[in-house]
Design a protein around this motif. Structure first.
Motif, mmCIF file in Angstrom:
data_model
loop_
_atom_site.group_PDB
_atom_site.id
_atom_site.type_symbol
_atom_site.label_atom_id
_atom_site.label_comp_id
_atom_site.label_asym_id
_atom_site.label_seq_id
_atom_site.Cartn_x
_atom_site.Cartn_y
_atom_site.Cartn_z
ATOM 1 N N GLY A 15 50.137 -5.424 -8.908
ATOM 2 C CA GLY A 15 50.576 -6.095 -7.693
ATOM 3 C C GLY A 15 49.972 -5.473 -6.441
ATOM 4 N N LEU A 16 49.866 -4.145 -6.422
ATOM 5 C CA LEU A 16 49.265 -3.470 -5.268
ATOM 6 C C LEU A 16 47.782 -3.814 -5.135
ATOM 7 N N PHE A 17 47.057 -3.752 -6.249
ATOM 8 C CA PHE A 17 45.645 -4.150 -6.220
ATOM 9 C C PHE A 17 45.533 -5.603 -5.760
ATOM 10 N N GLY A 18 46.392 -6.454 -6.308
ATOM 11 C CA GLY A 18 46.363 -7.867 -5.944
ATOM 12 C C GLY A 18 46.616 -8.081 -4.461
ATOM 13 N N ALA A 19 47.607 -7.388 -3.918
ATOM 14 C CA ALA A 19 47.929 -7.534 -2.492
ATOM 15 C C ALA A 19 46.756 -7.081 -1.621
ATOM 16 N N VAL A 20 46.127 -5.977 -2.001
ATOM 17 C CA VAL A 20 44.984 -5.478 -1.228
ATOM 18 C C VAL A 20 43.820 -6.464 -1.305
ATOM 19 N N LEU A 125 36.182 0.886 -7.350
ATOM 20 C CA LEU A 125 37.167 -0.067 -7.866
ATOM 21 C C LEU A 125 37.122 -0.147 -9.388
ATOM 22 N N ALA A 126 35.925 -0.159 -9.955
ATOM 23 C CA ALA A 126 35.787 -0.223 -11.416
ATOM 24 C C ALA A 126 36.472 0.972 -12.062
ATOM 25 N N VAL A 127 36.184 2.156 -11.575
ATOM 26 C CA VAL A 127 36.776 3.373 -12.144
ATOM 27 C C VAL A 127 38.292 3.356 -11.965
ATOM 28 N N ALA A 128 38.748 3.018 -10.761
ATOM 29 C CA ALA A 128 40.194 3.030 -10.485
ATOM 30 C C ALA A 128 40.939 1.995 -11.324
ATOM 31 N N MET A 129 40.399 0.788 -11.418
ATOM 32 C CA MET A 129 41.093 -0.266 -12.155
ATOM 33 C C MET A 129 41.110 0.013 -13.655
ATOM 34 N N ILE A 130 39.972 0.394 -14.207
ATOM 35 C CA ILE A 130 39.917 0.660 -15.649
ATOM 36 C C ILE A 130 40.799 1.856 -16.001
#
Length: 146
Positions: A15-20, A125-130
């Motif tokens: 949800g936080l990633f989505g909101a950003v 973003l790739a590193v953080a999300m994965i």
């Protein structure tokens, strides 16, 4: 009577990633926050619009951010969707990072468009999300099986 839904940490992170992402997608169309907005194009490297004066954007780029935002917010509804969003989304950003490194910035192939700042943000973003998808996804699975 009110019903309170308890969300797992991975759902909150999604949800936080989505909101950003949703916010970034919207801000990509806001004059002043996005410089040279009058030069924005649907796609292609000729768009000189830059979010915060740093990250090159186009209408397509902003739409992608909006879509990533919506899917991230949908991750609030399900642990599995949140985990899938973070890992698959991270893979998409890793592919975008590699794409940005390989495709010359002034070529027609740079249709998103991407600049150096975008490329390295996509790497982060790739590193953080994965990483969060794997770590918090694993925690969610082990807490369910207990």
């Amino acid at each position: 009577m009110t019903t309170h839904t308890v969300r797992s940490p991975i759902q909150v992170i999604s949800g936080l990633f989505g909101a950003v992402f949703l916010l970034v997608g919207i801000l990509g169309f806001v004059p002043g926050i996005t410089t040279d907005l009058d030069t924005i194009m649907f796609a292609g490297h000729h768009s000189q619009a830059a979010l915060l004066g740093i990250f090159q954007v186009s209408v397509l780029h902003n739409i992608v951010h909006l879509l990533f935002g919506i899917v991230g917010l949908l991750g609030l509804r399900s642990r599995k969707l949140a985990e899938t969003y973070l890992i698959v989304g991270g893979i998409v950003y890793a592919v975008l990072w590699i794409y940005g490194l390989v495709v010359p910035m002034e070529s027609m192939g740079n249709f998103v468009p991407l600049n150096t700042a975008d490329n390295w943000l996509h790497f982060v973003l790739a590193v953080a999300m994965i990483t969060t998808g794997i770590i918090f996804g694993r925690k969610a699975r082990t807490s369910v099986t207990r």
